[in-house]
Design a protein around this motif. Structure first.
Motif, mmCIF file in Angstrom:
data_model
loop_
_atom_site.group_PDB
_atom_site.id
_atom_site.type_symbol
_atom_site.label_atom_id
_atom_site.label_comp_id
_atom_site.label_asym_id
_atom_site.label_seq_id
_atom_site.Cartn_x
_atom_site.Cartn_y
_atom_site.Cartn_z
ATOM 1 N N VAL A 138 40.481 53.749 33.677
ATOM 2 C CA VAL A 138 39.841 54.991 34.393
ATOM 3 C C VAL A 138 38.751 54.326 35.444
ATOM 4 O O VAL A 138 38.651 54.871 36.739
ATOM 5 N N ALA A 139 38.006 53.694 35.010
ATOM 6 C CA ALA A 139 36.513 53.093 35.822
ATOM 7 C C ALA A 139 37.509 52.250 37.037
ATOM 8 O O ALA A 139 37.060 52.214 38.093
ATOM 9 N N GLY A 140 38.512 51.333 36.691
ATOM 10 C CA GLY A 140 39.117 50.536 37.417
ATOM 11 C C GLY A 140 39.696 51.371 38.380
ATOM 12 O O GLY A 140 39.714 51.308 39.874
ATOM 13 N N GLU A 141 40.453 52.365 38.182
ATOM 14 C CA GLU A 141 41.221 53.379 39.043
ATOM 15 C C GLU A 141 40.158 54.065 40.076
ATOM 16 O O GLU A 141 40.406 54.194 41.200
ATOM 17 N N ALA A 142 39.121 54.533 39.407
ATOM 18 C CA ALA A 142 37.970 55.200 40.366
ATOM 19 C C ALA A 142 37.595 54.192 41.401
ATOM 20 O O ALA A 142 37.176 54.707 42.688
ATOM 21 N N THR A 143 37.082 52.703 40.871
ATOM 22 C CA THR A 143 36.882 52.018 41.945
ATOM 23 C C THR A 143 37.844 51.700 42.975
ATOM 24 O O THR A 143 37.586 51.571 44.212
ATOM 25 N N PHE A 148 39.354 52.434 48.533
ATOM 26 C CA PHE A 148 40.599 52.955 49.628
ATOM 27 C C PHE A 148 39.973 54.068 50.356
ATOM 28 O O PHE A 148 40.087 54.271 51.629
ATOM 29 N N TRP A 149 39.232 54.913 49.922
ATOM 30 C CA TRP A 149 38.407 56.038 50.691
ATOM 31 C C TRP A 149 37.519 55.512 51.955
ATOM 32 O O TRP A 149 37.542 55.964 52.802
#
Length: 351
Positions: A138-143, A148-149
């Motif tokens: 989850v932390a990797g996906e959030a990073t 990307f944002w």
């Protein structure tokens, strides 16, 4: 090439491994941490030096270290953290194929740990492993989503800057070119009958061309700055239009505008007058600027005269965008006997 941050991370994990081995110790059924156990910890930690260039390989190395550590009888405390960092890296930087590969390798290493560890693996241990995996992914996906944002925001800012540059160039040069074309046309028509007027028109063309080059130079110098507070010279604009043979009536009252809004008003007037010159061959052009309460109202009206087929352009779009950026409103359209452009901008100090 390994990054400096990865080198510091690996060194920190090695130090942490030695400290954990000295402080935590181990008892039955695990064997005490010795040189082999510390060697596995060092190998796992230093493999992170290549996590940015070979993340799946690093995930395999760290996962294998966990399995070998369990098979050798050591507790998992020292070698598990590089494995979770490798999973985080895969999910933070890469697409679904590599994330799927990283998750599969991690799952295999967890199965190996459960099979070979000498201690009984209960629900508490499985819950701890599951939470570590969930937090890493989850932390990797959030990073990854945050990066990307940020990239999308940067791309949007660049696109807006390019649009602003195109709009500034359009407004700065479009008016001058149209005035020069009008003056050249007038001079050509009267060249034989009134050479003095034709000579005067050529002089105006030269002046407008020089002013356009100066405007372009000023634009390139202040494009990325809002410090250009030079008041717009509407009288000079009116003189150019009249020199091109058109009747322009300029009625301006004292208005209180911020520098940015004043430039917007000047550009809207310039563009509206340019459109009138392009799309009509005769008729009066009226420019009225006044302050009504907390708003500054600009109206540019031109009589229809002869209306040739209009040339598509971005004039109205640019004027509307300038008014919007200053918190104002814009409308334009045909009226009885001509065309009207109306812009309303907030006066200085109005929210």
């Amino acid at each position: 090439m390994p990054t400096r941050s990865d080198a510091w991370l690996a060194a920190g994990l090695v130090v942490a491994s030695f400290v954990a081995a000295l402080l935590a110790g181990s008892g039955p059924p695990h064997r005490p941490t010795d040189a082999l156990g510390l060697g596995l910890a060092v190998l796992s930690a230093f493999s992170l030096l290549w996590r940015s260039t070979a993340p799946v390989s690093v995930t395999a190395v760290t996962g294998t270290a966990v399995v070998v550590n369990a098979a050798a009888g050591y507790p998992p405390t020292v070698v598990q953290w590089p494995a979770w960092i490798a999973v985080f890296t895969v999910f933070a930087n890469y697409g679904w194929r590599m994330r799927l590969a990283g998750a599969a390798i991690t799952l295999l290493s967890v199965v190996g740990y459960v099979l070979f560890d000498r201690d009984a693996i209960g629900s508490a241990e499985l819950f701890s492993v599951s939470m570590c995996f969930l937090i890493s992914t989850v932390a990797g996906e959030a990073t990854r989503a945050r990066r990307f944002w940020a990239e999308a925001s940067q791309a949007r800012l660049l696109a807006e800057e390019r649009t602003r540059l195109a709009r500034e160039l359009h407004d700065a040069l479009g008016h001058a070119v149209n005035v020069m074309v009008m003056q050249a046309g007038v001079g050509r028509r009267v060249f034989a009958d009134d050479p003095g007027f034709a000579r005067e028109a050529l002089g105006h063309i030269e002046t407008v061309g020089r002013d356009a080059l100066g405007e372009l130079d000023r634009l390139l110098r202040v494009l990325h700055s809002d410090d250009d507070d030079t008041p717009p010279d509407l009288g000079e604009l009116a003189a150019r239009v009249r020199a091109a043979g058109r009747d322009l009536r300029l009625t301006t009252a004292e208005v209180d505008l911020a520098p940015g809004a004043a430039r917007a008003v000047h550009r809207i007037i310039q563009e509206a007058v340019t459109n009138a010159l392009r799309h009509t061959e005769s008729g009066r052009i009226d420019v009225d600027l006044a302050q009504v309460g907390d708003s500054v109202v600009l109206e540019v009206a031109n009589e229809g005269g002869h209306l040739p087929v209009p040339t598509p352009g971005r004039g109205l779009v640019n004027m509307r965008e300038r008014a919007r950026l200053e918190g104002g409103a814009f409308e334009a359209g045909p009226v009885d006997g001509g065309f009207l452009v109306r812009a309303t901008l907030p006066a200085r100090g109005k929210p």
